[in-house]
Design an enzyme around this catalytic site. Structure first.
Site, mmCIF file in Angstrom:
data_model
loop_
_atom_site.group_PDB
_atom_site.id
_atom_site.type_symbol
_atom_site.label_atom_id
_atom_site.label_comp_id
_atom_site.label_asym_id
_atom_site.label_seq_id
_atom_site.Cartn_x
_atom_site.Cartn_y
_atom_site.Cartn_z
ATOM 1 C CB CYS A 1 -0.928 0.006 1.203
ATOM 2 S SG CYS A 1 -2.157 -1.285 1.166
ATOM 3 N NE ARG B 1 19.101 -0.623 0.040
ATOM 4 C CZ ARG B 1 20.374 -0.549 0.437
ATOM 5 N NH1 ARG B 1 20.913 -1.526 1.152
ATOM 6 N NH2 ARG B 1 21.100 0.513 0.135
ATOM 7 C CB SER B 2 11.940 -1.192 5.534
ATOM 8 O OG SER B 2 10.870 -0.539 4.875
ATOM 9 C CG ASP C 1 19.313 0.372 4.782
ATOM 10 O OD1 ASP C 1 18.549 1.086 5.458
ATOM 11 O OD2 ASP C 1 19.433 -0.852 4.976
ATOM 12 C CB ILE C 2 21.994 2.229 8.304
ATOM 13 C CG1 ILE C 2 20.618 2.591 8.880
ATOM 14 C CG2 ILE C 2 23.079 2.562 9.316
ATOM 15 C CD1 ILE C 2 20.237 1.777 10.095
#
Length: 339
Positions: A180, A215-216, A238-239
């Site tokens: 979603c 970037r989950s 990302d980290i």
């Protein structure tokens, strides 16, 4: 919509209203639903953001005529219970209830790995959030349509559908559900004109460079894949690393054959260098302390804040031509479209 400063502050309401009207038409007596669809929300923690989201979901469902039932388990039902206690049983019960059309679970509950397990328990026939592995597999492989019968198989689908020429599925196929929040972001970019409608379907983000900060598996990675599969050059931040997503191969002009879906390359560019190139910047960092530096942004870019906290500095519109501070109302509309 407000226009103080250089850039436009764009609220989510006009974008959400477009899809709200679509859903209302589908729910009308002559629409595609013989009865109001039933959505079950499962709340398993006492976390304030999850409770707010559950209340917001109910409000939107009530306004549209969708039956919404909130089932509280674990700490949400009784402070003496542990967070997540009974959540798996609640999902299974909703799966087996023929009167339930859609299921959503308010994450996070346990943490990334165990929450991912719960996402796979939700029946793909009732997954309105697009978090089941079948839908993720299709997204990453740029499979846009599927045969409903394939959802009953434990194996990933093969792409036997005719080539997609528009967003209407061929006979015997349906759209593969997309997560979603990433889908809501794409719809916001379509609304702002980032997607070029003159270009062929499936390549309308061609020519755009996008930086996605996060970037989950819920937001950042699927969003980067969606945008790259639509033709964009995407920097996924990302980290500890930055990657480039693209479906255009890094070959000479004489060998320009396209990949059927995005591929991922490492990049030596810094975040500052990525932002300087980016027509669009999406940030979804779950931290109030994190801020994208306005000075690093490209003049005239489009910025979307997807985190609960504001990831952009207060003067973001000094550089951004359009700034969306929140997209939650659009996300809810995408969820209800998936019923």
């Amino acid at each position: 919509m407000a226009s103080e400063g250089k850039g436009v502050l764009l609220k989510a309401d006009p974008i959400a209203n477009t899809f709200r009207d679509e859903i209302k038409s589908a729910l009308a007596p002559q629409g595609s639903f013989p009865r109001p669809p039933k959505l079950v929300g499962i709340l398993a923690t006492s976390a304030a953001p999850s409770k707010f989201y559950a209340e917001f979901t109910k409000k939107q469902c009530d306004a549209l005529g969708v039956e919404f039932v909130l089932r509280r388990v674990g700490a949400a039902a009784d402070e003496a219970l542990a967070p997540g206690e009974g959540v798996e049983e609640a999902i299974i019960e909703a799966n087996e209830d023929d009167g339930v059309d859609g299921i959503m679970v308010y994450y996070p509950i346990f943490g990334v790995q165990q929450d991912h397990y719960l996402q796979q328990i939700v029946s793909p026939y009732k997954d309105v959030e697009g978090l089941h592995f079948k839908f993720h597999y299709n997204l990453y492989h740029n499979i846009r349509f599927l045969e409903p019968k394939t959802l009953a198989s434990s194996l990933p689908a093969t792409n036997n559908a005719p080539p997609a020429v528009n967003d209407e599925p061929p006979a015997g196929y349906v759209k593969s559900i997309l997560p979603c929040t990433p889908l809501a972001i794409v719809k916001c970019l379509e609304y702002t004109g980032v997607y070029n409608k003159i270009l062929p379907y499936g390549d309308r983000a061609y020519g755009k460079t996008v930086t996605v900060i996060n970037r989950s598996e819920v937001v950042g990675r699927p969003l980067a894949a969606l945008l790259a599969n639509d033709g964009a050059r995407v920097f996924s931040v990302d980290i500890d690393s930055i990657q480039e997503y693209t479906k255009r191969p890094r070959k000479s002009a004489d060998e320009r054959t396209f990949h059927p879906h995005h591929v991922v390359h490492p990049t030596a560019l810094s975040l500052q260098e990525c932002l300087a190139l980016s027509d669009v910047v999406v940030s979804a960092v779950p931290s109030a302390a994190y801020k994208v530096k306005t000075a690093w942004l490209k003049d005239g870019c489009v910025c979307l804040n997807v985190a609960a906290d504001k990831n952009f500095e207060a003067d973001v519109r000094e550089k951004a031509s359009v700034y969306l501070p929140t997209i939650g109302k659009v996300t809810i509309m995408m969820l209800l479209r998936n019923l």
